[in-house]
Design a protein around this motif. Structure first.
Motif, PDB file in Angstrom:
ATOM      1  N   ASP A 188       9.995  -5.467  -9.386  1.00 32.58           N
ATOM      2  CA  ASP A 188       8.913  -5.838 -10.296  1.00 32.58           C
ATOM      3  C   ASP A 188       7.606  -5.922  -9.500  1.00 32.58           C
ATOM      4  OD1 ASP A 188       7.292  -6.727 -12.241  1.00 32.58           O
ATOM      5  OD2 ASP A 188       8.562  -8.405 -12.885  1.00 32.58           O
ATOM      6  N   LEU A 189       6.632  -5.135  -9.894  1.00 30.58           N
ATOM      7  CA  LEU A 189       5.362  -5.128  -9.159  1.00 30.58           C
ATOM      8  C   LEU A 189       4.258  -5.841  -9.943  1.00 30.58           C
ATOM      9  CD1 LEU A 189       5.421  -1.460  -7.751  1.00 30.58           C
ATOM     10  CD2 LEU A 189       6.048  -3.559  -6.568  1.00 30.58           C
ATOM     11  N   ALA A 190       4.656  -6.662 -10.912  1.00 29.05           N
ATOM     12  CA  ALA A 190       3.641  -7.404 -11.690  1.00 29.05           C
ATOM     13  C   ALA A 190       2.818  -8.260 -10.735  1.00 29.05           C
ATOM     14  CB  ALA A 190       4.329  -8.285 -12.729  1.00 29.05           C
ATOM     15  N   GLY A 191       1.510  -8.254 -10.890  1.00 25.95           N
ATOM     16  CA  GLY A 191       0.630  -9.092 -10.080  1.00 25.95           C
ATOM     17  C   GLY A 191       0.321  -8.515  -8.713  1.00 25.95           C
ATOM     18  N   VAL A 192       0.833  -7.287  -8.430  1.00 27.65           N
ATOM     19  CA  VAL A 192       0.556  -6.672  -7.121  1.00 27.65           C
ATOM     20  C   VAL A 192      -0.769  -5.916  -7.190  1.00 27.65           C
ATOM     21  CG1 VAL A 192       1.318  -4.835  -5.568  1.00 27.65           C
ATOM     22  CG2 VAL A 192       2.966  -6.513  -6.413  1.00 27.65           C
ATOM     23  N   ASP A 221      -2.872  -5.423  -4.143  1.00 25.66           N
ATOM     24  CA  ASP A 221      -3.322  -4.815  -2.888  1.00 25.66           C
ATOM     25  C   ASP A 221      -2.116  -4.461  -2.015  1.00 25.66           C
ATOM     26  OD1 ASP A 221      -2.409  -7.179  -1.792  1.00 25.66           O
ATOM     27  OD2 ASP A 221      -4.392  -8.078  -1.641  1.00 25.66           O
ATOM     28  N   ALA A 222      -2.413  -3.803  -0.878  1.00 26.89           N
ATOM     29  CA  ALA A 222      -1.344  -3.271  -0.029  1.00 26.89           C
ATOM     30  C   ALA A 222      -0.450  -4.385   0.498  1.00 26.89           C
ATOM     31  CB  ALA A 222      -1.949  -2.485   1.122  1.00 26.89           C
ATOM     32  N   GLU A 223      -1.073  -5.516   0.859  1.00 30.84           N
ATOM     33  CA  GLU A 223      -0.274  -6.596   1.441  1.00 30.84           C
ATOM     34  C   GLU A 223       0.760  -7.112   0.430  1.00 30.84           C
ATOM     35  OE1 GLU A 223      -1.021 -10.608   3.968  1.00 30.84           O
ATOM     36  OE2 GLU A 223      -2.715  -9.281   3.553  1.00 30.84           O
ATOM     37  N   ALA A 224       0.284  -7.335  -0.790  1.00 29.33           N
ATOM     38  CA  ALA A 224       1.187  -7.838  -1.836  1.00 29.33           C
ATOM     39  C   ALA A 224       2.261  -6.793  -2.147  1.00 29.33           C
ATOM     40  CB  ALA A 224       0.392  -8.174  -3.084  1.00 29.33           C
ATOM     41  N   LEU A 225       1.867  -5.528  -2.060  1.00 28.31           N
ATOM     42  CA  LEU A 225       2.826  -4.455  -2.348  1.00 28.31           C
ATOM     43  C   LEU A 225       3.981  -4.509  -1.345  1.00 28.31           C
ATOM     44  CD1 LEU A 225       3.553  -1.819  -3.895  1.00 28.31           C
ATOM     45  CD2 LEU A 225       2.251  -0.586  -2.167  1.00 28.31           C
ATOM     46  N   HIS A 226       3.635  -4.600  -0.046  1.00 26.94           N
ATOM     47  CA  HIS A 226       4.705  -4.585   0.956  1.00 26.94           C
ATOM     48  C   HIS A 226       5.507  -5.886   0.943  1.00 26.94           C
ATOM     49  CE1 HIS A 226       3.843  -0.617   2.281  1.00 26.94           C
ATOM     50  NE2 HIS A 226       2.551  -0.917   2.260  1.00 26.94           N
ATOM     51  N   ASP A 227       4.863  -7.000   0.543  1.00 27.95           N
ATOM     52  CA  ASP A 227       5.624  -8.247   0.350  1.00 27.95           C
ATOM     53  C   ASP A 227       6.676  -8.032  -0.733  1.00 27.95           C
ATOM     54  OD1 ASP A 227       4.204  -9.616   2.195  1.00 27.95           O
ATOM     55  OD2 ASP A 227       2.887 -10.662   0.773  1.00 27.95           O
ATOM     56  N   ALA A 228       6.244  -7.409  -1.839  1.00 24.00           N
ATOM     57  CA  ALA A 228       7.158  -7.217  -2.981  1.00 24.00           C
ATOM     58  C   ALA A 228       8.292  -6.271  -2.600  1.00 24.00           C
ATOM     59  CB  ALA A 228       6.381  -6.673  -4.176  1.00 24.00           C
ATOM     60  N   LEU A 229       7.966  -5.220  -1.856  1.00 22.06           N
ATOM     61  CA  LEU A 229       9.007  -4.265  -1.451  1.00 22.06           C
ATOM     62  C   LEU A 229      10.017  -4.950  -0.530  1.00 22.06           C
ATOM     63  CD1 LEU A 229       6.859  -1.057  -0.739  1.00 22.06           C
ATOM     64  CD2 LEU A 229       8.261  -1.546  -2.756  1.00 22.06           C
ATOM     65  N   ALA A 230       9.486  -5.690   0.451  1.00 21.26           N
ATOM     66  CA  ALA A 230      10.379  -6.339   1.423  1.00 21.26           C
ATOM     67  C   ALA A 230      11.245  -7.402   0.741  1.00 21.26           C
ATOM     68  CB  ALA A 230       9.551  -6.956   2.549  1.00 21.26           C
ATOM     69  N   ALA A 231      10.694  -8.061  -0.285  1.00 19.69           N
ATOM     70  CA  ALA A 231      11.460  -9.135  -0.942  1.00 19.69           C
ATOM     71  C   ALA A 231      12.532  -8.580  -1.872  1.00 19.69           C
ATOM     72  CB  ALA A 231      10.497 -10.028  -1.726  1.00 19.69           C
ATOM     73  N   GLN A 232      12.316  -7.391  -2.421  1.00 16.28           N
ATOM     74  CA  GLN A 232      13.217  -6.933  -3.485  1.00 16.28           C
ATOM     75  C   GLN A 232      14.095  -5.740  -3.098  1.00 16.28           C
ATOM     76  OE1 GLN A 232      11.305  -7.110  -7.515  1.00 16.28           O
ATOM     77  NE2 GLN A 232       9.463  -7.634  -6.359  1.00 16.28           N
ATOM     78  N   LEU A 233      13.880  -5.227  -1.880  1.00 15.06           N
ATOM     79  CA  LEU A 233      14.706  -4.098  -1.435  1.00 15.06           C
ATOM     80  C   LEU A 233      15.324  -4.436  -0.077  1.00 15.06           C
ATOM     81  CD1 LEU A 233      12.329  -1.115  -2.304  1.00 15.06           C
ATOM     82  CD2 LEU A 233      14.558  -1.558  -3.331  1.00 15.06           C
ATOM     83  N   PRO A 234      16.492  -3.864   0.242  1.00 16.69           N
ATOM     84  CA  PRO A 234      17.119  -4.169   1.546  1.00 16.69           C
ATOM     85  C   PRO A 234      16.462  -3.361   2.666  1.00 16.69           C
ATOM     86  CG  PRO A 234      18.512  -2.664   0.286  1.00 16.69           C
ATOM     87  CD  PRO A 234      17.323  -2.940  -0.571  1.00 16.69           C
ATOM     88  N   LEU A 235      15.223  -3.706   3.025  1.00 13.54           N
ATOM     89  CA  LEU A 235      14.514  -2.945   4.055  1.00 13.54           C
ATOM     90  C   LEU A 235      14.930  -3.442   5.431  1.00 13.54           C
ATOM     91  CD1 LEU A 235      10.945  -2.834   2.443  1.00 13.54           C
ATOM     92  CD2 LEU A 235      12.857  -1.265   2.144  1.00 13.54           C
ATOM     93  N   PRO A 236      14.916  -2.557   6.440  1.00 17.00           N
ATOM     94  CA  PRO A 236      15.315  -3.008   7.785  1.00 17.00           C
ATOM     95  C   PRO A 236      14.331  -4.042   8.334  1.00 17.00           C
ATOM     96  CG  PRO A 236      14.594  -0.703   7.801  1.00 17.00           C
ATOM     97  CD  PRO A 236      14.601  -1.145   6.381  1.00 17.00           C
ATOM     98  N   GLU A 237      14.795  -4.844   9.279  1.00 20.32           N
ATOM     99  CA  GLU A 237      13.951  -5.913   9.827  1.00 20.32           C
ATOM    100  C   GLU A 237      12.652  -5.391  10.432  1.00 20.32           C
ATOM    101  OE1 GLU A 237      15.692  -8.633  12.706  1.00 20.32           O
ATOM    102  OE2 GLU A 237      17.312  -8.897  11.238  1.00 20.32           O
TER     103      GLU A 237
END
Ligand code: XUL
Length: 543
Positions: free
Chosen positions: A7-11, A13-29
């Motif tokens: 869910d990208l509601a409220g995203v 800028d770039a920082e919020a975008l990568h926060d949302a991706l990292a929080a909702q997808l199993p991205l590597p450390e």
């Protein structure tokens, strides 16, 4: 397959975008929090992922492009953006127009602000992913014969309707659109019976090369005259050969056929609810249109199939009255009766969308097919017989050379090398010298058009199996671009070359074009140049 809903509601800028991706997808450390890093993750780990993005706003525009590129190149990865993208339109904008691009693998639509020169809303449909009922993962029906490439024409109508529904549902300003224009993949033909139903269930598309016998017959009968009159020698994927084969193999269905359309004129017919004319830019890719007189060539028509002349639509000439949108498109929020510019081919539309409709600019479009084209000040044909002359929708002519082994071939080599896109696009070129020590390779995964070549796979002047991946990658890219250079000399010399299409993101390919063409290379910030070209042509229809 693992499915993720992001869910990208409220995203915003770039920082919020990568926060949302990292929080909702199993991205590597070690995820690098930028789009290149996200692309690498998708191509490396995403081969059994389905990601559904919800509520994506303008801050996710770059993400969409990256996901589209990654999904194109990664088998098993599916990315869906629910709804469509709508950018806030500025107040007091000039007329909005709609541009629709019906391409090999999907349909795109853009709402274009003609005053600002920018896209304010867009939507896309991918046939393989969104219209699975047509069983065409790459936009055509699988066939045991690699020379046969056909599609169900109903899929293209469905693609058009779905892309409009997506625009409407995402809140695009449909009611403010003043005109519609667009384009289609070139050379696909659609066959209709008197009641408007399809008299040929499967339409041949530009990738079809099954008409060798018909090409030989056209060549034997007309020889050099064909090129002089129609701008191209007899060509497998052009309408004359396609129609000839159909009339010969299915005479009853041919007798039932009352209209032969190009996909471009067929979609214009669907939009206008009437039998639409053929636009000369795309009509030039049929081997049937006399480019000096802009009339159907009666001898060639008669030779190709009896009664063909009567089955061809009329020809739309610049200055002819505009067509009008049919009542039924009110369902998508569009105003019935607004002007519809006759659809052209994807390459002529890109010429306009890239701002290259006036002579002097050459464009390389790197897509399913790679094409090299430029507006042409005067009518001139390729002495070697590989290139074509099409109509320039802005007036006059354009030259075009088409290479069938484009992005799909590059992707195949990348996968064979076990490389990700960063390695393919950049690292391989950093590890090898320009010229590759003389090692060159040519990919022939599909039968090639320019020059003609069977689908024999890789042909290399070195031991392909034992070579390092970076050597193979540079060898193929340099092979493709060197071949393009040789086969397009007839078009002219250009100090600057504009590069568009998905693979124009590759630094290695851009540097190779620069080195081999000895030209300055500029990438175009027009991701959907054909759809934008359609929207610009729509604006002209209003005037
Ligand atoms: C051009 C050609 C291709 C298609 C791709 O002659 O065959 O570029 O237009 O859609």
């Amino acid at each position: 397959m693992q499915e993720f809903i992001v869910d990208l509601a409220g995203v915003h800028d770039a920082e919020a975008l990568h926060d949302a991706l990292a929080a909702q997808l199993p991205l590597p450390e070690h995820y690098g929090r930028n789009l290149d890093a996200f692309y690498d993750v998708l191509t490396e780990f995403g081969c059994d992922w389905r990601i559904v993005f919800r509520n994506a706003g303008p801050a996710a525009d770059g993400l969409r492009d990256v996901c589209r590129d990654a999904a194109e190149g990664t088998e098993g990865l599916e990315v869906v953006f629910e709804g469509a993208r709508v950018k806030p339109a500025k107040m007091g904008h000039a007329a909005l127009t709609l541009g629709i691009d019906s391409s090999t693998q999907g349909t795109k639509a853009v709402v274009y602000d003609t005053g600002e020169g920018r896209v304010v809303a867009s939507a896309a449909v991918n046939y393989g992913k969104d219209l699975t009922e047509f069983g065409s993962p790459d936009g055509f029906l699988p066939n045991a014969d690699p020379l046969v490439r056909r599609a169900n024409p109903a899929m293209w109508v469905k693609g058009l309707e779905l892309v409009l529904a997506r625009l409407r549902d995402a809140g695009a300003p449909m009611g403010e659109i003043a005109a519609v224009g667009g384009d289609a993949q070139q050379h696909a033909t659609v066959y209709l019976a008197a009641d408007g139903s399809f008299s040929r269930a499967e339409s041949p598309i530009w990738m079809d090369s099954s008409t060798g016998a018909e090409v030989a017959a056209l060549d034997a009968r007309f020889g050099e005259a064909l090129r002089a009159r129609t701008g191209s020698p007899a060509i497998e994927r052009f309408a004359a050969a396609q129609v000839m084969k159909f009339a010969k193999e299915e005479p009853e269905a041919w007798t039932r056929t009352t209209r032969v359309h190009l996909l471009s004129s067929y979609l214009t017919s669907v939009l206008t609810g009437a039998d639409a004319p053929i636009e000369t830019g795309d009509g030039a890719g049929m081997n049937l249109l006399n480019l000096q007189t802009l009339a159907w060539d009666e001898d060639i028509c008669e030779f190709a199939a009896s009664g063909l002349l009567e089955k061809l639509p009329r020809i739309h000439k610049p200055g002819d009255a505009p067509l009008r949108l049919a009542e039924r498109f009110a369902e998508y929020g569009l105003k019935p009766g607004i002007p519809v510019a006759p659809f052209t081919g994807d390459n002529p539309a890109s010429l306009v969308g890239c701002g290259a409709a006036a002579p002097g600019r050459a464009v390389i479009s790197l897509g399913t097919s790679d094409t090299f084209f430029a507006a042409m000040p005067e009518f001139r044909t390729d002495p070697d017989g590989y290139g074509h002359v099409f109509g320039n929708p802005a007036g006059g002519f354009m030259s075009l050379s088409c290479f069938k082994n484009g992005s799909l071939a590059r992707d195949r080599v990348r996968r064979d090398c076990g490389a990700d896109w960063t390695f393919f696009d950049e690292t391989a070129f950093a590890l090898t010298p320009s010229g590759n020590g003389g090692k060159r390779a040519f990919p022939y995964f599909e039968t090639e058009l320019t020059p003609k070549h069977d689908a024999t796979g890789i042909e290399a002047n070195f031991d392909w199996e034992t070579a390092a991946p970076e050597v193979k990658i540079r060898a193929v890219v340099e092979g493709q671009i060197a071949n393009m250079r040789e086969r397009t000399r007839w078009i002219g010399e250009f100090a600057t070359i504009h590069v568009t299409g998905g693979a124009s993101r590759s630094k290695g390919i851009l540097a190779t074009i620069r080195d081999i063409f000895g030209a300055e290379v500029r990438t175009l910030d027009v991701p959907d140049s054909a759809a934008v070209g359609g929207a610009i042509l729509a604006a002209r229809a209003v005037r």
